[in-house]
Design a protein around this motif. Structure first.
Motif, PDB file in Angstrom:
ATOM      1  N   VAL A 410       0.930  -1.087   0.287  1.00 24.10           N
ATOM      2  CA  VAL A 410      -0.068   0.076   0.018  1.00 24.10           C
ATOM      3  C   VAL A 410       0.790   1.140   0.026  1.00 24.10           C
ATOM      4  CG1 VAL A 410      -1.891   1.210   1.288  1.00 24.10           C
ATOM      5  CG2 VAL A 410      -1.906  -1.277   1.268  1.00 24.10           C
ATOM      6  N   TYR A 411       1.872   1.174   0.490  1.00 19.71           N
ATOM      7  CA  TYR A 411       2.959   2.418   0.665  1.00 19.71           C
ATOM      8  C   TYR A 411       4.118   2.298  -0.577  1.00 19.71           C
ATOM      9  CZ  TYR A 411       0.596   2.431   5.336  1.00 19.71           C
ATOM     10  OH  TYR A 411      -0.406   2.640   5.784  1.00 19.71           O
ATOM     11  N   GLY A 412       3.944   1.220  -1.446  1.00 22.48           N
ATOM     12  CA  GLY A 412       4.716   1.307  -2.444  1.00 22.48           C
ATOM     13  C   GLY A 412       6.080   0.677  -2.307  1.00 22.48           C
ATOM     14  N   PHE A 413       6.127  -0.305  -1.240  1.00 23.87           N
ATOM     15  CA  PHE A 413       7.229  -1.222  -1.172  1.00 23.87           C
ATOM     16  C   PHE A 413       6.898  -2.533  -1.892  1.00 23.87           C
ATOM     17  CE2 PHE A 413       6.832   1.327   3.098  1.00 23.87           C
ATOM     18  CZ  PHE A 413       8.192   1.845   2.827  1.00 23.87           C
ATOM     19  N   GLU A 414       7.890  -2.984  -2.672  1.00 25.36           N
ATOM     20  CA  GLU A 414       7.808  -4.120  -3.580  1.00 25.36           C
ATOM     21  C   GLU A 414       8.943  -5.203  -3.495  1.00 25.36           C
ATOM     22  OE1 GLU A 414       5.127  -4.750  -5.040  1.00 25.36           O
ATOM     23  OE2 GLU A 414       4.124  -2.851  -4.888  1.00 25.36           O
ATOM     24  N   THR A 415      10.130  -4.372  -3.066  1.00 28.91           N
ATOM     25  CA  THR A 415      11.118  -5.198  -2.819  1.00 28.91           C
ATOM     26  C   THR A 415      11.931  -5.252  -1.319  1.00 28.91           C
ATOM     27  OG1 THR A 415      12.866  -3.410  -3.400  1.00 28.91           O
ATOM     28  CG2 THR A 415      11.973  -4.801  -5.206  1.00 28.91           C
ATOM     29  N   ILE A 416      12.841  -6.080  -0.751  1.00 28.72           N
ATOM     30  CA  ILE A 416      13.429  -6.192   0.390  1.00 28.72           C
ATOM     31  C   ILE A 416      14.028  -4.976   0.467  1.00 28.72           C
ATOM     32  CG2 ILE A 416      15.108  -7.427   1.790  1.00 28.72           C
ATOM     33  CD1 ILE A 416      14.135 -10.030   0.642  1.00 28.72           C
ATOM     34  N   GLU A 417      14.812  -4.274  -0.586  1.00 27.33           N
ATOM     35  CA  GLU A 417      15.662  -3.148  -0.457  1.00 27.33           C
ATOM     36  C   GLU A 417      14.721  -2.237  -0.034  1.00 27.33           C
ATOM     37  OE1 GLU A 417      18.865  -2.829  -0.511  1.00 27.33           O
ATOM     38  OE2 GLU A 417      19.040  -4.966  -0.481  1.00 27.33           O
ATOM     39  N   ASP A 418      13.499  -2.094  -0.733  1.00 29.79           N
ATOM     40  CA  ASP A 418      12.708  -0.898  -0.414  1.00 29.79           C
ATOM     41  C   ASP A 418      12.207  -0.822   1.131  1.00 29.79           C
ATOM     42  OD1 ASP A 418      12.318  -0.234  -2.912  1.00 29.79           O
ATOM     43  OD2 ASP A 418      10.439  -1.471  -3.403  1.00 29.79           O
ATOM     44  N   LEU A 419      12.105  -2.228   1.680  1.00 26.75           N
ATOM     45  CA  LEU A 419      11.764  -2.221   3.300  1.00 26.75           C
ATOM     46  C   LEU A 419      12.566  -1.550   4.035  1.00 26.75           C
ATOM     47  CD1 LEU A 419      10.264  -5.824   3.649  1.00 26.75           C
ATOM     48  CD2 LEU A 419       9.085  -3.775   3.512  1.00 26.75           C
ATOM     49  N   PHE A 420      14.126  -1.759   3.452  1.00 25.39           N
ATOM     50  CA  PHE A 420      15.211  -1.294   4.464  1.00 25.39           C
ATOM     51  C   PHE A 420      15.700   0.183   4.149  1.00 25.39           C
ATOM     52  CE2 PHE A 420      15.033  -5.709   5.247  1.00 25.39           C
ATOM     53  CZ  PHE A 420      15.183  -5.701   6.763  1.00 25.39           C
ATOM     54  N   HIS A 421      14.827   0.787   3.256  1.00 25.01           N
ATOM     55  CA  HIS A 421      15.129   2.129   2.961  1.00 25.01           C
ATOM     56  C   HIS A 421      14.086   3.173   3.063  1.00 25.01           C
ATOM     57  CE1 HIS A 421      18.595   0.254   0.896  1.00 25.01           C
ATOM     58  NE2 HIS A 421      18.951   1.592   1.110  1.00 25.01           N
ATOM     59  N   ILE A 422      13.374   2.866   4.075  1.00 29.44           N
ATOM     60  CA  ILE A 422      12.068   3.527   4.404  1.00 29.44           C
ATOM     61  C   ILE A 422      12.549   5.023   4.723  1.00 29.44           C
ATOM     62  CG2 ILE A 422      11.948   2.790   6.750  1.00 29.44           C
ATOM     63  CD1 ILE A 422       8.959   2.607   6.726  1.00 29.44           C
TER      64      ILE A 422
END
Length: 422
Positions: A410-422
């Motif tokens: 919902v917040y645009g996170f699609e990859t594991i890298e996305d999760l850790f660059h919040i």
């Protein structure tokens, strides 16, 4: 901890008074908010305000404080209950007044109410403010960072895996009972890139709460999302009621202590899928420690070690947990054929909150990690029917109501890298 030590954890030292007073805001008007407000107000060098946006709660609480201080009855054991008097300095529904000069904001409201409070106070939050979900429930960080916008870089967001105590309000605005403490509690903190706050801010929260529970700092916020205890209720509800056909029961069944082999197996499988998600993330993202995500049986053995008399298996651990004595399934009372009975309440928070702000978020993280979650999928599919919602279609989170959840997608996170660059 004296005022000087408190001030070391905050860059806005000019906001502290001559004695180094810490200013905190408690959001909410329910059991948790009463307990948090009363407990924190009893600590030296801590000034507490309360923001409650619901109906006339602020006015009622303020009126109660005009008559007498709050009482918090703290249960240390059956034979040791201490009554402590305290009072917050302000109870209001005005976000601007509530947030003025505040260092820490505790969100002690259900997850579905987080958005309302975040939107109300976001314009008034100062740099280097710590926002704390107590508990945050899964996805709290996603929602908080989104609400803060660019200001998130100057602040920090912490989340706890559950409430630190069992509590209940005996008299609104006047008397709250702290029934018991958890022995340990996991917490993670997400610090903005331009914030001067550190993980030591959690030490101050430990000071506010006292010796118990002992806080365990989790190394990353993704782990705390997978540790949220919202994994417990939906499997037990599904296991107990999935074959339900509208019959009326004469009494409410036990919830935790009524767990059977099938319910325990479902919960165990859900936990297996969450643990596997953590392991895959750890394998794909070097230098990330996900070891805090443990199986639910191991969690019970660690967090309720003195409350459980039989640790041999998950079913027995739940059935013999003294902290669960007498707790019943959420039911609604109905009248039928001249007599009264009970039917399950599928709109209770065990589904209404723990699915869109719990299992769906964990499913979203697993989906990003490429981990199959067949048991979680089945439970979400059943639960969404009870809620008249659509979160999952097949095994993907692409239902029409997914935007009402806190899934990372919902917040645009699609990859594991996305999760850790919040």
């Amino acid at each position: 901890m004296d005022g000087r030590k408190l001030s070391r954890h905050f860059s806005r030292a000019e906001d502290l008074d001559s004695e180094g007073t810490l200013k905190i805001l408690v959001c909410g008007g329910g059991n948790g908010a009463h307990c948090m407000a009363a407990l924190a107000s009893s600590r030296p060098h801590v000034d507490v305000r309360v923001l409650t946006l619901y109906a006339d709660e602020a006015e009622r609480w303020t009126q109660a404080l005009k008559e007498e201080d709050m009482t918090i009855s703290i249960t240390y054991s059956e034979d040791n209950i201490e009554d402590v008097k305290s009072r917050p300095s302000l109870v209001t529904k005005d976000p601007a007044k509530a947030a003025e000069g505040i260092h820490m904001i505790f969100f002690t409201v259900p997850a579905f109410a987080h958005a309302q409070y975040l939107q109300a106070i976001a314009p008034h939050i100062l740099d280097n403010t710590l926002l704390i979900g107590l508990p945050g429930q899964a996805g709290f960080e996603f929602q908080a960072v989104k609400a803060l916008g660019d200001k998130a870089k100057q602040c920090a967001v912490a989340s706890f895996e559950s409430l630190p105590w069992a509590c209940r309000t005996l008299e609104f605005g006047r008397h709250v009972q702290l029934l018991g403490f958890k022995e340990a509690l996991g917490a993670a903190i997400l610090i903005g890139s331009k914030s001067n706050l550190t993980s030591h801010s959690l030490d101050i929260i430990q000071f506010i709460f006292g010796e118990n529970p002992v806080f365990k700092v989790i190394n990353n916020y993704v782990a705390i999302n997978l540790m949220a205890k919202s994994i417990i209720h939906p499997p037990l509800m599904y296991g107990r009621w999935r074959r339900y056909t509208d019959e009326v029961l004469h009494e409410k069944p036990l919830f935790y202590q009524g767990v059977d082999d099938e319910q325990a197996s479902l919960l165990s499988k859900v936990s297996d899928e969450v643990v596997m998600t953590a392991k895959v993330i750890e394998s794909k993202r070097k230098n990330i420690d996900m070891s805090a995500v443990i199986h639910i049986l191991d969690w019970y053995r660690e967090y309720y070690c003195h409350e459980i008399s039989d640790h041999s298996c998950l079913k027995n651990a739940m059935q013999t947990n003294k902290a669960y004595d007498g707790l019943l399934h959420p039911m609604k009372q109905v009248a039928t054929k001249g007599s009264e009975g009970f039917v399950p309440d599928f709109n209770y928070r065990y589904i209404r909150e723990d699915v869109p702000f719990g299992l769906v978020v964990m499913k979203g993280i697993a989906q990003i990690a490429g981990v199959d979650t067949p048991t979680i999928d089945i439970i979400i599919e059943w639960a969404q029917k009870q809620l008249n919602k659509e979160y999952i279609v097949g095994n993907r989170l692409n239902g029409k109501d997914i935007g009402e959840t806190r899934a990372p997608q919902v917040y645009g996170f699609e990859t594991i890298e996305d999760l850790f660059h919040i």
